[in-house]
Design an enzyme around this catalytic site. Structure first.
Site, PDB file in Angstrom:
ATOM      1  N   HIS A   1       0.912  -1.370  -0.030  1.00  0.00           N
ATOM      2  CA  HIS A   1      -0.085   0.063  -0.035  1.00  0.00           C
ATOM      3  C   HIS A   1       0.911   1.196  -0.051  1.00  0.00           C
ATOM      4  O   HIS A   1       2.081   1.247   0.521  1.00  0.00           O
ATOM      5  CB  HIS A   1      -1.104  -0.072   1.212  1.00  0.00           C
TER       6      HIS A   1
ATOM      7  N   ASP B   1      -0.021   4.314   0.947  1.00  0.00           N
ATOM      8  CA  ASP B   1      -0.638   5.220   1.990  1.00  0.00           C
ATOM      9  C   ASP B   1      -0.170   5.008   3.554  1.00  0.00           C
ATOM     10  O   ASP B   1       0.721   4.048   3.767  1.00  0.00           O
ATOM     11  CB  ASP B   1      -2.193   5.386   2.146  1.00  0.00           C
TER      12      ASP B   1
ATOM     13  N   ASP C   1       6.173   0.669   7.126  1.00  0.00           N
ATOM     14  CA  ASP C   1       4.897   0.461   6.830  1.00  0.00           C
ATOM     15  C   ASP C   1       4.122   1.507   5.863  1.00  0.00           C
ATOM     16  O   ASP C   1       3.660   2.461   6.190  1.00  0.00           O
ATOM     17  CB  ASP C   1       4.257   0.626   8.209  1.00  0.00           C
TER      18      ASP C   1
ATOM     19  N   GLU D   1      -5.192   1.542   2.482  1.00  0.00           N
ATOM     20  CA  GLU D   1      -5.137   0.170   3.300  1.00  0.00           C
ATOM     21  C   GLU D   1      -5.262   0.575   4.581  1.00  0.00           C
ATOM     22  O   GLU D   1      -6.041  -0.127   5.401  1.00  0.00           O
ATOM     23  CB  GLU D   1      -3.692  -0.339   2.963  1.00  0.00           C
ATOM     24  N   GLU D   2      -4.869   1.933   5.030  1.00  0.00           N
ATOM     25  CA  GLU D   2      -4.859   2.067   6.564  1.00  0.00           C
ATOM     26  C   GLU D   2      -6.254   2.486   7.083  1.00  0.00           C
ATOM     27  O   GLU D   2      -6.629   2.587   8.247  1.00  0.00           O
ATOM     28  CB  GLU D   2      -3.982   3.257   6.791  1.00  0.00           C
TER      29      GLU D   2
ATOM     30  N   GLU E   1       4.160  -6.276   3.820  1.00  0.00           N
ATOM     31  CA  GLU E   1       3.983  -5.753   5.185  1.00  0.00           C
ATOM     32  C   GLU E   1       5.028  -5.838   5.966  1.00  0.00           C
ATOM     33  O   GLU E   1       5.794  -6.964   5.868  1.00  0.00           O
ATOM     34  CB  GLU E   1       2.610  -6.047   5.722  1.00  0.00           C
TER      35      GLU E   1
ATOM     36  N   HIS F   1       2.977   2.348  12.814  1.00  0.00           N
ATOM     37  CA  HIS F   1       1.973   3.372  13.418  1.00  0.00           C
ATOM     38  C   HIS F   1       2.729   3.800  14.688  1.00  0.00           C
ATOM     39  O   HIS F   1       1.794   4.419  15.496  1.00  0.00           O
ATOM     40  CB  HIS F   1       0.675   2.735  13.813  1.00  0.00           C
TER      41      HIS F   1
END
Length: 391
Positions: free
Chosen positions: A83, A85, A115, A147-148, A172, A363
């Site tokens: 992803h 984003d 990530d 994706e997030e 990932e 995150h």
């Protein structure tokens, strides 16, 4: 032809291109700059490029895109997916600019380093020197949007069925350990509609907080039922989980609360359907709903993400799980978080989650990717491309 960037140069440019996705409109951004950057690089390597706008009805911005790059021709092949984003960030908790790559203490710091923008920088380096004339099957690179939040990009791509690779690797951060199983994810809001009034006369109102208190008690009992009825020892949290994550109700101490919301998060085991979880939830709330007719409701907050499982076929010499274990040097495992894997798997290909960096960094403030990941990841990707596209 302009010179292609090396790994750190590519990572610098990717991190500097903001692409935050968020359910909060004030944070939500498009990802077109990242997609265009990747398109420019892979086009120079001879890939054909397809950029598609992703329908995103629940987002404040329509500026969301998927990229599919293809090298070689024929059927099957390898899909490398990720992803584009990132999550939002709290700048006060960062020791450096989240949008500027910092190389310090043998680590690359920046938002999305592990990530998972870093994965695309790795793919770019692994693809340098690939000769399309020697490719027997195609190599695909997929970069998705959102994706997030809603996983809108992966959902859209799986629905289009644009390609049919033999195998897919989603990069990932797994510390290069092959992930072949993860839980599903769904989130709902339970709402209670009471009747506001003056706190001195409680019999003239209906306190929504008091009803929600009863609901919470039932949900705690439901968690215990999950622990008793479902178990998968492949996970370090072996039962389905139910988390009560946010609650809001009332406006003043001297008023009867007229409305209360509770947001919950449910994570299912492989083999459990959304309908099964919703049935449990409905049955749990049913007695209270009958006791307080018309006052209790629940709605989906976001489209759910299915659980994922990729089985190992010991009799298949091209079994992705076996080859990933062989090349990575790690046994496969299960994780509790959700990924795009179940959507990519809908293309009909063997699918695993396998990438550099640790999920512990995802995150988090001061997210980083260790230098020690570079050589190992490059070797893994080159071997996978050799196995599925050149042999």
């Amino acid at each position: 032809m302009s010179t292609l960037p090396n790994f750190s140069q590519a990572l610098t440019q990717l991190i500097a291109s903001p692409s935050i996705s968020s359910t909060q409109p004030s944070w939500d951004q498009g990802n077109l700059k990242v997609i265009q950057l990747l398109a420019t690089w892979f086009e120079q390597l001879g890939f054909s490029i397809d950029i598609q706008q992703v329908p995103s009805p629940h987002q404040s911005s329509a500026n969301k895109y998927n990229l599919l790059a293809k090298l070689g021709s024929g059927e099957g092949g390898l899909l490398l997916a990720g992803h584009s984003d990132t999550v939002p960030f709290d700048e006060k908790r960062w020791q450096s600019d989240p949008m500027g790559l910092v190389d310090k203490d043998d680590k690359f710091y920046g938002l999305g380093t592990c990530d998972m923008k870093g994965f695309f920088a790795f793919i770019l380096q692994a693809c340098k020197g690939l000769d399309v004339k020697h490719m027997k099957k195609p190599l695909y690179v997929l970069a998705t949007a959102d994706e997030e939040t809603t996983m809108a990009g992966a959902r859209f791509f799986s629905q289009s069925q644009a390609v049919k690779p033999d195998v897919a690797i989603i990069g990932e951060p797994t510390n290069l350990v092959p992930v072949v199983m993860h839980k599903g994810h769904m989130s709902h809001r339970i709402s209670v509609e009471g009747q506001s009034g003056h706190s001195s006369k409680p019999n003239l109102g209906v306190n929504a907080i008091e009803i929600m208190y009863q609901i919470i008690g039932e949900l705690i009992s439901l968690k215990e039922k999950f622990n008793l009825n479902y178990n998968n020892e492949a996970f370090d949290v072996p039962a389905p989980t139910l988390n009560m994550g946010a609650i809001k109700g009332g406006d003043n101490a001297n008023r009867i609360c007229g409305h209360c919301d509770l947001d919950i998060d449910l994570r299912s085991l492989p083999g459990m359907s959304d309908d099964e979880l919703l049935h449990w939830l409905s049955e749990t709330l049913k007695p209270l709903a009958e006791k307080h007719p018309g006052r209790i409701s629940f709605e989906e907050l976001h489209p759910s993400s299915p659980s994922f499982e990729q089985e190992k076929n010991a009799h298949d010499n091209q079994c992705l799980v076996s080859i990933a274990e062989e090349i990575s040097g790690h046994s496969c495992c299960a994780v509790n978080y959700a990924t795009e894997a179940p959507f990519i798997q809908q293309l009909g290909c063997q699918t695993i989650v396998l990438g550099p960096g640790s999920i512990d960094q995802a995150h988090q403030p001061n997210e980083f990717l260790a230098h020690s990941e570079i050589d190992k990841t490059n070797v893994l990707l080159v071997n996978m491309i050799q196995r599925y596209c050149l042999n």
